[in-house]
Design a protein around this motif. Structure first.
Motif, PDB file in Angstrom:
ATOM      1  N   LEU A 117       0.829  -1.204   0.000  1.00 35.94           N
ATOM      2  CA  LEU A 117       0.000   0.000   0.000  1.00 35.94           C
ATOM      3  C   LEU A 117       0.860   1.249   0.000  1.00 35.94           C
ATOM      4  CD1 LEU A 117      -2.820   1.319   0.266  1.00 35.94           C
ATOM      5  CD2 LEU A 117      -2.519   1.154   2.736  1.00 35.94           C
ATOM      6  N   GLN A 118       1.873   1.275   0.870  1.00 34.19           N
ATOM      7  CA  GLN A 118       2.764   2.440   0.938  1.00 34.19           C
ATOM      8  C   GLN A 118       3.528   2.638  -0.365  1.00 34.19           C
ATOM      9  OE1 GLN A 118       4.945   1.462   4.584  1.00 34.19           O
ATOM     10  NE2 GLN A 118       4.074   3.324   5.480  1.00 34.19           N
ATOM     11  N   ALA A 119       3.827   1.555  -1.074  1.00 35.17           N
ATOM     12  CA  ALA A 119       4.563   1.640  -2.339  1.00 35.17           C
ATOM     13  C   ALA A 119       3.648   1.964  -3.513  1.00 35.17           C
ATOM     14  CB  ALA A 119       5.297   0.322  -2.597  1.00 35.17           C
ATOM     15  N   GLY A 120       2.350   2.116  -3.234  1.00 39.29           N
ATOM     16  CA  GLY A 120       1.414   2.466  -4.299  1.00 39.29           C
ATOM     17  C   GLY A 120       1.013   1.289  -5.163  1.00 39.29           C
ATOM     18  N   GLN A 121       1.257   0.086  -4.702  1.00 40.38           N
ATOM     19  CA  GLN A 121       0.915  -1.112  -5.465  1.00 40.38           C
ATOM     20  C   GLN A 121      -0.514  -1.528  -5.119  1.00 40.38           C
ATOM     21  OE1 GLN A 121       4.060  -3.549  -3.957  1.00 40.38           O
ATOM     22  NE2 GLN A 121       5.476  -2.949  -5.560  1.00 40.38           N
ATOM     23  N   THR A 122      -1.475  -0.823  -5.681  1.00 39.24           N
ATOM     24  CA  THR A 122      -2.876  -1.062  -5.376  1.00 39.24           C
ATOM     25  C   THR A 122      -3.681  -1.231  -6.659  1.00 39.24           C
ATOM     26  OG1 THR A 122      -3.417   1.296  -5.397  1.00 39.24           O
ATOM     27  CG2 THR A 122      -2.725   0.347  -3.279  1.00 39.24           C
ATOM     28  N   ILE A 123      -4.866  -1.826  -6.501  1.00 35.34           N
ATOM     29  CA  ILE A 123      -5.827  -1.910  -7.599  1.00 35.34           C
ATOM     30  C   ILE A 123      -7.178  -1.478  -7.040  1.00 35.34           C
ATOM     31  CG2 ILE A 123      -4.587  -3.737  -8.835  1.00 35.34           C
ATOM     32  CD1 ILE A 123      -6.611  -5.745  -7.723  1.00 35.34           C
ATOM     33  N   SER A 124      -8.107  -1.184  -7.920  1.00 29.54           N
ATOM     34  CA  SER A 124      -9.424  -0.760  -7.468  1.00 29.54           C
ATOM     35  C   SER A 124     -10.185  -1.951  -6.888  1.00 29.54           C
ATOM     36  CB  SER A 124     -10.220  -0.168  -8.635  1.00 29.54           C
ATOM     37  OG  SER A 124     -10.578  -1.200  -9.539  1.00 29.54           O
ATOM     38  N   VAL A 125     -11.177  -1.651  -6.057  1.00 27.70           N
ATOM     39  CA  VAL A 125     -12.021  -2.696  -5.484  1.00 27.70           C
ATOM     40  C   VAL A 125     -12.726  -3.461  -6.598  1.00 27.70           C
ATOM     41  CG1 VAL A 125     -14.076  -3.099  -4.077  1.00 27.70           C
ATOM     42  CG2 VAL A 125     -12.352  -1.478  -3.309  1.00 27.70           C
ATOM     43  N   THR A 126     -13.181  -2.764  -7.609  1.00 32.80           N
ATOM     44  CA  THR A 126     -13.854  -3.409  -8.730  1.00 32.80           C
ATOM     45  C   THR A 126     -12.939  -4.417  -9.402  1.00 32.80           C
ATOM     46  OG1 THR A 126     -15.184  -1.426  -9.092  1.00 32.80           O
ATOM     47  CG2 THR A 126     -15.032  -2.994 -10.932  1.00 32.80           C
ATOM     48  N   GLU A 127     -11.703  -4.022  -9.650  1.00 28.39           N
ATOM     49  CA  GLU A 127     -10.742  -4.933 -10.285  1.00 28.39           C
ATOM     50  C   GLU A 127     -10.427  -6.116  -9.372  1.00 28.39           C
ATOM     51  OE1 GLU A 127      -6.264  -4.857 -12.252  1.00 28.39           O
ATOM     52  OE2 GLU A 127      -7.173  -2.979 -11.605  1.00 28.39           O
ATOM     53  N   ALA A 128     -10.300  -5.857  -8.080  1.00 27.52           N
ATOM     54  CA  ALA A 128      -9.999  -6.938  -7.135  1.00 27.52           C
ATOM     55  C   ALA A 128     -11.107  -7.980  -7.132  1.00 27.52           C
ATOM     56  CB  ALA A 128      -9.802  -6.371  -5.735  1.00 27.52           C
ATOM     57  N   PHE A 129     -12.366  -7.538  -7.056  1.00 27.47           N
ATOM     58  CA  PHE A 129     -13.468  -8.497  -7.033  1.00 27.47           C
ATOM     59  C   PHE A 129     -13.676  -9.169  -8.386  1.00 27.47           C
ATOM     60  CE2 PHE A 129     -14.533  -6.489  -2.995  1.00 27.47           C
ATOM     61  CZ  PHE A 129     -14.764  -7.628  -2.236  1.00 27.47           C
ATOM     62  N   THR A 130     -13.365  -8.484  -9.469  1.00 28.67           N
ATOM     63  CA  THR A 130     -13.412  -9.131 -10.783  1.00 28.67           C
ATOM     64  C   THR A 130     -12.393 -10.257 -10.836  1.00 28.67           C
ATOM     65  OG1 THR A 130     -14.180  -7.115 -11.868  1.00 28.67           O
ATOM     66  CG2 THR A 130     -13.102  -8.762 -13.270  1.00 28.67           C
ATOM     67  N   ASP A 131     -11.189 -10.003 -10.344  1.00 29.19           N
ATOM     68  CA  ASP A 131     -10.150 -11.038 -10.300  1.00 29.19           C
ATOM     69  C   ASP A 131     -10.581 -12.224  -9.440  1.00 29.19           C
ATOM     70  OD1 ASP A 131      -8.624  -9.386 -11.897  1.00 29.19           O
ATOM     71  OD2 ASP A 131      -7.225  -8.807 -10.307  1.00 29.19           O
ATOM     72  N   ILE A 132     -11.182 -11.938  -8.283  1.00 29.63           N
ATOM     73  CA  ILE A 132     -11.630 -13.008  -7.386  1.00 29.63           C
ATOM     74  C   ILE A 132     -12.715 -13.839  -8.061  1.00 29.63           C
ATOM     75  CG2 ILE A 132     -12.892 -13.486  -5.239  1.00 29.63           C
ATOM     76  CD1 ILE A 132     -11.389 -10.984  -4.072  1.00 29.63           C
ATOM     77  N   ARG A 133     -13.679 -13.160  -8.672  1.00 29.03           N
ATOM     78  CA  ARG A 133     -14.757 -13.895  -9.345  1.00 29.03           C
ATOM     79  C   ARG A 133     -14.225 -14.760 -10.473  1.00 29.03           C
ATOM     80  NH1 ARG A 133     -17.453  -8.842  -8.346  1.00 29.03           N
ATOM     81  NH2 ARG A 133     -19.055  -9.173  -6.780  1.00 29.03           N
ATOM     82  N   MET A 134     -13.277 -14.250 -11.230  1.00 26.56           N
ATOM     83  CA  MET A 134     -12.681 -15.037 -12.323  1.00 26.56           C
ATOM     84  C   MET A 134     -11.940 -16.244 -11.746  1.00 26.56           C
ATOM     85  SD  MET A 134     -11.456 -12.074 -15.005  1.00 26.56           S
ATOM     86  CE  MET A 134     -10.205 -13.129 -15.648  1.00 26.56           C
ATOM     87  N   LYS A 135     -11.202 -16.027 -10.666  1.00 26.04           N
ATOM     88  CA  LYS A 135     -10.417 -17.109 -10.074  1.00 26.04           C
ATOM     89  C   LYS A 135     -11.323 -18.228  -9.570  1.00 26.04           C
ATOM     90  CE  LYS A 135      -6.974 -18.087  -6.533  1.00 26.04           C
ATOM     91  NZ  LYS A 135      -6.096 -17.517  -5.498  1.00 26.04           N
ATOM     92  N   TYR A 136     -12.462 -17.867  -9.001  1.00 24.17           N
ATOM     93  CA  TYR A 136     -13.362 -18.861  -8.415  1.00 24.17           C
ATOM     94  C   TYR A 136     -14.599 -19.129  -9.279  1.00 24.17           C
ATOM     95  CZ  TYR A 136     -10.344 -18.413  -4.419  1.00 24.17           C
ATOM     96  OH  TYR A 136      -9.233 -18.420  -3.598  1.00 24.17           O
TER      97      TYR A 136
END
Length: 64
Positions: free
Chosen positions: A42-61
């Motif tokens: 987080l401090q290094a700015g390595q983040t993604i949007s919540v929408t992208e995170a949940f899209t990734d989770i849904r695709m994975k599962y």
């Protein structure tokens, strides 16, 4: 409702919709290490949007 409260409510709903119970087997030290890694990202700015995170989770599962 604050954005963070809404976010955690959404996570809770996602967990409740799983077909299998969520099981976490981490020691306190392991959990602390994972939280530290997340905080460093987080401090290094390595983040993604919540929408992208949940899209990734849904695709994975394979959830729609």
């Amino acid at each position: 409702m604050s954005k963070s409260a809404n976010f955690f409510e959404h996570i809770g709903q996602e967990v409740m919709e799983q077909e299998q119970p969520l099981e976490v087997n981490l020691t306190e030290e392991q959990l602390n290490a994972e939280l530290e890694k997340g905080y460093a990202s987080l401090q290094a700015g390595q983040t993604i949007s919540v929408t992208e995170a949940f899209t990734d989770i849904r695709m994975k599962y394979n959830k729609s």
